[in-house]
Write an enzyme that holds these catalytic residues in place. Structure first.
Site, PDB file in Angstrom:
ATOM      1  N   CYS A  72       8.898  -9.229  48.766  1.00 50.11           N
ATOM      2  CA  CYS A  72      10.168  -8.559  49.024  1.00 50.11           C
ATOM      3  C   CYS A  72      10.638  -8.842  50.446  1.00 50.11           C
ATOM      4  O   CYS A  72       9.882  -8.653  51.399  1.00 50.11           O
ATOM      5  CB  CYS A  72      10.024  -7.057  48.816  1.00 50.11           C
ATOM      6  SG  CYS A  72      11.561  -6.154  49.085  1.00 50.11           S
ATOM      7  N   HIS A  76       7.048 -16.314  43.097  1.00 52.27           N
ATOM      8  CA  HIS A  76       8.496 -16.463  43.116  1.00 52.27           C
ATOM      9  C   HIS A  76       8.779 -17.785  43.816  1.00 52.27           C
ATOM     10  O   HIS A  76       8.501 -17.929  45.009  1.00 52.27           O
ATOM     11  CB  HIS A  76       9.131 -15.295  43.857  1.00 52.27           C
ATOM     12  CG  HIS A  76      10.630 -15.300  43.813  1.00 52.27           C
ATOM     13  ND1 HIS A  76      11.377 -14.170  44.026  1.00 52.27           N
ATOM     14  CD2 HIS A  76      11.526 -16.284  43.594  1.00 52.27           C
ATOM     15  CE1 HIS A  76      12.669 -14.465  43.934  1.00 52.27           C
ATOM     16  NE2 HIS A  76      12.776 -15.751  43.681  1.00 52.27           N
ATOM     17  N   LYS A 130       1.974 -10.808  43.916  1.00 51.92           N
ATOM     18  CA  LYS A 130       3.266 -11.474  43.705  1.00 51.92           C
ATOM     19  C   LYS A 130       3.756 -11.950  45.068  1.00 51.92           C
ATOM     20  O   LYS A 130       3.946 -11.137  45.979  1.00 51.92           O
ATOM     21  CB  LYS A 130       4.282 -10.546  43.062  1.00 51.92           C
ATOM     22  CG  LYS A 130       5.598 -11.242  42.713  1.00 51.92           C
ATOM     23  CD  LYS A 130       6.522 -10.314  41.930  1.00 51.92           C
ATOM     24  CE  LYS A 130       7.752 -11.070  41.425  1.00 51.92           C
ATOM     25  NZ  LYS A 130       8.687 -11.411  42.526  1.00 51.92           N
ATOM     26  N   PRO A 150       9.055  -6.623  38.689  1.00 46.47           N
ATOM     27  CA  PRO A 150       9.358  -5.355  39.368  1.00 46.47           C
ATOM     28  C   PRO A 150      10.659  -5.502  40.141  1.00 46.47           C
ATOM     29  O   PRO A 150      10.825  -6.441  40.919  1.00 46.47           O
ATOM     30  CB  PRO A 150       8.166  -5.158  40.311  1.00 46.47           C
ATOM     31  CG  PRO A 150       7.609  -6.526  40.528  1.00 46.47           C
ATOM     32  CD  PRO A 150       7.890  -7.310  39.290  1.00 46.47           C
ATOM     33  N   MET A 151      11.602  -4.591  39.914  1.00 48.59           N
ATOM     34  CA  MET A 151      12.910  -4.676  40.571  1.00 48.59           C
ATOM     35  C   MET A 151      13.311  -3.293  41.060  1.00 48.59           C
ATOM     36  O   MET A 151      13.433  -2.358  40.262  1.00 48.59           O
ATOM     37  CB  MET A 151      13.958  -5.242  39.600  1.00 48.59           C
ATOM     38  CG  MET A 151      13.726  -6.703  39.239  1.00 48.59           C
ATOM     39  SD  MET A 151      14.868  -7.343  37.978  1.00 48.59           S
ATOM     40  CE  MET A 151      14.109  -6.699  36.468  1.00 48.59           C
ATOM     41  N   GLY A 189      14.845 -17.384  38.900  1.00 45.40           N
ATOM     42  CA  GLY A 189      15.892 -18.162  38.277  1.00 45.40           C
ATOM     43  C   GLY A 189      15.662 -18.517  36.824  1.00 45.40           C
ATOM     44  O   GLY A 189      16.344 -19.398  36.296  1.00 45.40           O
ATOM     45  N   ARG A 223      16.159 -10.683  36.718  1.00 43.22           N
ATOM     46  CA  ARG A 223      17.501 -10.175  36.453  1.00 43.22           C
ATOM     47  C   ARG A 223      17.990 -10.451  35.036  1.00 43.22           C
ATOM     48  O   ARG A 223      18.710  -9.633  34.452  1.00 43.22           O
ATOM     49  CB  ARG A 223      18.470 -10.748  37.487  1.00 43.22           C
ATOM     50  CG  ARG A 223      18.354 -10.063  38.852  1.00 43.22           C
ATOM     51  CD  ARG A 223      19.133 -10.812  39.909  1.00 43.22           C
ATOM     52  NE  ARG A 223      18.512 -12.079  40.242  1.00 43.22           N
ATOM     53  CZ  ARG A 223      19.080 -13.031  40.963  1.00 43.22           C
ATOM     54  NH1 ARG A 223      20.326 -12.864  41.387  1.00 43.22           N
ATOM     55  NH2 ARG A 223      18.444 -14.144  41.245  1.00 43.22           N
TER      56      ARG A 223
END
Length: 341
Positions: free
Chosen positions: A106, A177, A145, A23-24, A219, A241
């Protein structure tokens, strides 16, 4: 609104989570997910984070809009009030999402001021309460997350305690993450790159919590890397990304290499053409071409003609009356460059 699904396919979701797209914010909207789904039929897709207050207090149910062909697709929620998150999770389930995910990662100032996101790593008991309430409120699988810690926390201590608490609340799948979030001193952008990665810690957590489905995030920039983490024993890999900026590199061969599906890989050319009906439908509803094509700029990244593809779309998509023919023109320009190479 997508039709309501009566039961969650947890086993299918756990398979789909072998590869997921993170999710971004401002990126993984329904147009982005439409493109990604045309590259992979099996990867698990996530929405942008939707805050529980926006749904419950603000009545912004349009934020739940998605298409039936996006499945498997998960809704990520932000919030810290168990009752409000429970209600938001129920709305997500009624909207047809396959999974409800809680954002505990986040680091943005706006998220911190709302006392949710990565700052919740400091209150794992509250996270457990939120998860328990969300699980009790609706039938979809609830996932989390998270980061490996925040600020001065010791991840070797904090992460296993966090996992233990959310597992006790009924959570069976967590995406980690593998960076700390520095809530003081780093911007959200810096938090995506500056804190060092510790993928090995996530791998050790899988050995410590064999009953949890653990995915690693952070990453990871190639399909080869995805395979290596799966081969190392992790249950899933979430790519962020790289999947957005180079979607074909990550997703076009994923169904074959990650999910074992026989048949030819997807191609970016076919994905672009498969987006044309989506574009036409969006324009018919009063939308703008640029709202879709901004997510398609990286479709040919690393290939001859990629610059020409981006130029045609970037220069023309914002113009009044721009439509699907611009995508066709960009494909033609791409073909001319490739033919001359």
């Amino acid at each position: 609104m997508a039709r309501i699904r009566e039961t969650a396919d947890t086993s299918g979701l756990h398979t789909a989570a072998r590869l997921s797209v993170a999710p971004m914010m401002d990126w993984t909207d329904r147009h982005c997910r439409a493109l990604h789904r045309r590259l992979s039929r099996h990867a698990l897709l996530y929405t942008e984070m939707v805050t529980a207050p926006a749904l419950v207090r603000g009545g912004a149910l349009h934020l739940l809009d998605h298409a039936e062909d996006e499945h498997p697709v998960a809704l990520q929620l932000g919030g810290s009030d168990p009752a409000e998150l429970a209600q938001a999770a129920r709305l997500g389930a009624e909207a047809g999402y396959d999974e409800i995910n809680l954002n505990v990662g986040c680091p943005s100032d706006r998220v911190q001021s709302g006392t949710f996101g990565a700052v919740l790593m400091e209150t794992p008991g509250l996270v457990a309460d939120c998860c328990a309430a969300m699980i009790a409120a609706q039938p979809r699988e609830v996932t989390v997350k998270c980061r490996i810690g925040v600020d001065a926390q010791d991840p070797e201590t904090v992460l296993p305690d966090f996992l233990d608490r959310v597992r006790a609340a009924g959570v069976r799948r967590v995406i980690v993450h593998a960076r700390k979030a520095w809530l003081q001193g780093l911007s959200p952008r810096q938090n995506r790159d500056v804190p060092p990665l510790d993928h090995d810690l996530v791998t050790r957590m899988k050995a410590r919590f064999p009953d949890l489905h653990l995915s690693v995030n952070g990453g990871i920039a190639s399909l080869d890397a995805v395979r290596s983490y799966l081969d190392a024993g992790l249950d899933g890999v979430m790519v962020g990304r790289a999947a957005y900026h180079r979607p074909a590199e990550i997703l076009a061969a994923a169904d074959r290499r990650i999910f074992g599906v026989r048949g030819p890989d997807a191609t970016p050319e076919a994905a672009a053409r498969a987006m044309l009906p989506h574009i036409e439908a969006h324009l018919a509803r009063g939308g703008k071409l640029q709202q879709v094509t901004r997510h398609m700029l990286g479709l040919f990244a690393g290939r001859p003609g990629a610059r020409a593809w981006r130029r045609v779309l970037s220069d023309g998509a914002h113009r009044p009356g721009a439509g699907p023919e611009l995508v066709e023109a960009a494909l033609a320009q791409l073909g001319e460059v490739q033919g001359a190479a």
